[in-house]
Design an enzyme around this catalytic site. Structure first.
Site, PDB file in Angstrom:
ATOM      1  N   LYS A  47       0.847  -1.188   0.000  1.00  0.00           N
ATOM      2  CA  LYS A  47       0.000   0.000   0.000  1.00  0.00           C
ATOM      3  C   LYS A  47       0.885   1.241   0.000  1.00  0.00           C
ATOM      4  O   LYS A  47       1.784   1.370   0.848  1.00  0.00           O
ATOM      5  CB  LYS A  47      -0.905  -0.005   1.235  1.00  0.00           C
ATOM      6  CG  LYS A  47      -2.008  -1.052   1.140  1.00  0.00           C
ATOM      7  CD  LYS A  47      -2.957  -0.749   0.001  1.00  0.00           C
ATOM      8  CE  LYS A  47      -4.199  -1.600   0.059  1.00  0.00           C
ATOM      9  NZ  LYS A  47      -5.090  -1.340  -1.081  1.00  0.00           N
ATOM     10  N   LYS A  91     -12.878  -8.120  -8.251  1.00  0.00           N
ATOM     11  CA  LYS A  91     -13.210  -8.412  -6.848  1.00  0.00           C
ATOM     12  C   LYS A  91     -14.607  -9.001  -6.804  1.00  0.00           C
ATOM     13  O   LYS A  91     -15.590  -8.307  -7.093  1.00  0.00           O
ATOM     14  CB  LYS A  91     -13.135  -7.141  -6.004  1.00  0.00           C
ATOM     15  CG  LYS A  91     -11.714  -6.633  -5.815  1.00  0.00           C
ATOM     16  CD  LYS A  91     -11.658  -5.429  -4.888  1.00  0.00           C
ATOM     17  CE  LYS A  91     -10.210  -5.033  -4.633  1.00  0.00           C
ATOM     18  NZ  LYS A  91     -10.093  -3.766  -3.906  1.00  0.00           N
ATOM     19  N   GLN A 139     -11.211  -7.205  -1.239  1.00  0.00           N
ATOM     20  CA  GLN A 139     -11.953  -6.079  -0.644  1.00  0.00           C
ATOM     21  C   GLN A 139     -11.844  -6.161   0.886  1.00  0.00           C
ATOM     22  O   GLN A 139     -12.763  -5.812   1.595  1.00  0.00           O
ATOM     23  CB  GLN A 139     -13.413  -6.105  -1.113  1.00  0.00           C
ATOM     24  CG  GLN A 139     -14.119  -4.763  -0.924  1.00  0.00           C
ATOM     25  CD  GLN A 139     -15.418  -4.682  -1.687  1.00  0.00           C
ATOM     26  OE1 GLN A 139     -15.437  -4.882  -2.897  1.00  0.00           O
ATOM     27  NE2 GLN A 139     -16.505  -4.406  -0.999  1.00  0.00           N
ATOM     28  N   GLU A 176      -1.280   0.174  -9.100  1.00  0.00           N
ATOM     29  CA  GLU A 176      -2.755   0.191  -9.034  1.00  0.00           C
ATOM     30  C   GLU A 176      -3.267   1.519  -8.485  1.00  0.00           C
ATOM     31  O   GLU A 176      -2.769   1.988  -7.445  1.00  0.00           O
ATOM     32  CB  GLU A 176      -3.182  -0.982  -8.133  1.00  0.00           C
ATOM     33  CG  GLU A 176      -4.669  -1.142  -7.933  1.00  0.00           C
ATOM     34  CD  GLU A 176      -4.982  -2.452  -7.182  1.00  0.00           C
ATOM     35  OE1 GLU A 176      -4.388  -3.503  -7.516  1.00  0.00           O
ATOM     36  OE2 GLU A 176      -5.800  -2.420  -6.250  1.00  0.00           O
ATOM     37  N   ASP A 193      -8.804  -0.488 -10.115  1.00  0.00           N
ATOM     38  CA  ASP A 193      -9.480  -1.256  -9.064  1.00  0.00           C
ATOM     39  C   ASP A 193     -10.805  -0.581  -8.738  1.00  0.00           C
ATOM     40  O   ASP A 193     -11.833  -0.861  -9.363  1.00  0.00           O
ATOM     41  CB  ASP A 193      -8.565  -1.367  -7.833  1.00  0.00           C
ATOM     42  CG  ASP A 193      -9.256  -2.015  -6.638  1.00  0.00           C
ATOM     43  OD1 ASP A 193     -10.317  -2.628  -6.831  1.00  0.00           O
ATOM     44  OD2 ASP A 193      -8.741  -1.902  -5.505  1.00  0.00           O
ATOM     45  N   ASP A 222      -0.169  -0.313  -4.653  1.00  0.00           N
ATOM     46  CA  ASP A 222      -1.554   0.160  -4.769  1.00  0.00           C
ATOM     47  C   ASP A 222      -1.679   1.473  -4.003  1.00  0.00           C
ATOM     48  O   ASP A 222      -1.493   1.504  -2.786  1.00  0.00           O
ATOM     49  CB  ASP A 222      -2.511  -0.893  -4.188  1.00  0.00           C
ATOM     50  CG  ASP A 222      -3.976  -0.479  -4.307  1.00  0.00           C
ATOM     51  OD1 ASP A 222      -4.258   0.590  -4.882  1.00  0.00           O
ATOM     52  OD2 ASP A 222      -4.832  -1.243  -3.823  1.00  0.00           O
TER      53      ASP A 222
END
Ligand code: MUC
Ligand code: MG
Length: 367
Positions: free
Chosen positions: A162, A266, A294, A217, A242, A191
């Protein structure tokens, strides 16, 4: 066979290790367990993980929309008539996670009644998925420690980091620390959950050019239309859409508009029926996919693995299937296990979800 009742049961299970990222954080899994009952005694089960900061749904809103709007729209219909049910659910805009869970519960019933696993019904390509683990915000040493622990304990060799904090140097240092610690034994991607601007994202990618990142992402908002296209044009690795592609139509728009070159699927937000459409669309357009997370519990991760294993395209890359490991407990009677970096799909009719009734009783919030 007719649908007789739809339950939307709120439950709350604390995380041992909270997941923090650019658009929010999760400390307690406040999810909804969906159960669709039929007149011949079959019950389809799925899990809805609300993400208020991403789709605007909450635990309360998911329970309400299922009980007040979706359940009456499905009452007395056959679980096989998914197109009819989707047309009715589609009269209500948005609410992707509520719709996704209802859809997956219907597929569970179809699998049980035909005696076939849902993964086989969908496509039956393989029986397993390689696993990718998401690493939430922390300092570089702690995140490298966590990646190393996941590699040593579960054999996981793919990590999504992240990013999206400012100054961007902190996230760059995290990625560098993980790469230096684990070398070329691992695949690394990032991401941003829309945390950076286009120019910050471009600079971060330049600073990490030597780290062999495999994907980037949602580094900046898709609504920054020209900024996103400018960024994607200069990005030398696949740029994954996403949260900007919660529907098949949004996949078309983002890919053809040049705002992304890859798609995260997802099942929590597109169930199986709409995920199939996203998969077929991606295949037809010639874009790669990754099975995303998720921040699902074990029920949701099991569903995601069932879909991912169904197709060549979805099982090619490691799926994000391990964040349930950060939860203090879960609802499955037989917990999921990750070994040698892989998660096996449950065999047998339907999805193979058996809920531990004592645990559900303990964690449910509607008593
Ligand atoms: C991800 O891939 O973005 C964070 C928010 C959300 O909706 O999903 C997670 C993971
Ligand atoms: Mg994401």
């Amino acid at each position: 066979m007719k649908i007789t009742k739809v339950e939307a049961i709120p439950f709350a299970i604390p995380y041992r290790k909270p997941l923090v990222f650019a658009s929010g954080e999760v400390r307690v899994a406040e999810h909804i367990l969906v159960r669709v009952h039929t007149d011949d005694g079959l019950v389809g089960t799925a899990e809805a993980p609300p993400r208020p900061f991403t789709y605007g749904e909450t635990q309360a809103s998911i329970k309400e929309v299922i009980q007040s709007i979706f359940a009456p729209a499905m009452d007395g219909e056959s679980p096989f008539d998914r197109e009819l049910i989707h047309a009715r659910l589609g009269r209500t805009v948005a609410n992707p996670t509520a719709k996704g869970a209802v859809d997956m519960a219907l597929w569970d019933i179809i699998g049980q009644s035909t005696g076939v696993s849902v993964s086989q019904l969908l496509g039956g390509y393989t029986d397993r998925m390689r696993v990718s683990h998401m690493l939430g915000f922390d300092d570089p040493v702690k995140m490298a420690d966590e990646a190393e622990r996941m590699l040593e304990t579960y054999g996981i060799t793919t990590f999504k980091v992240k990013v999206g904090r400012t100054p961007i140097e902190l996230d760059v240092a995290v990625c560098r620390a993980i790469r230096e610690r684990l070398g070329n034994r691992i695949e690394l991607y990032i991401d941003g959950n829309r945390g950076w601007t286009a120019s910050e994202s471009a600079r971060a990618l330049r600073l990490m050019d030597d780290l062999d990142l495999s994907m980037a992402e949602e580094l900046n908002p898709a609504d920054d239309v020209l900024g996103r296209r400018w960024l994607v044009e200069q990005c030398h690795i696949p740029f994954v859409a996403d949260e900007s592609v919660a529907t098949p139509a949004e996949v078309t728009r983002e890919i053809l508009g040049g705002s992304a070159t890859m798609v995260s699927i997802k099942t929590a937000r597109t169930g199986f029926t709409m995920s199939q459409r996203v998969h077929h669309l991606a295949e037809s357009l010639g874009v790669e996919v990754v099975m995303g997370n998720q921040i699902d519990g074990q029920v949701g991760s099991l569903c995601s693995a069932a879909f991912g294993a169904a197709y060549k395209l979805t099982s090619r890359r490691a799926g994000e299937l391990s964040n349930f490991l950060d939860m203090s407990d879960d609802l499955l009677a037989t917990p999921l296990e990750i070994t040698n970096g892989e998660l096996l799909v449950r065999q047998g009719p339907g999805l193979g979800i058996e809920i531990d009734d004592e645990k559900l009783e303990h964690y449910r919030q509607d008593r």
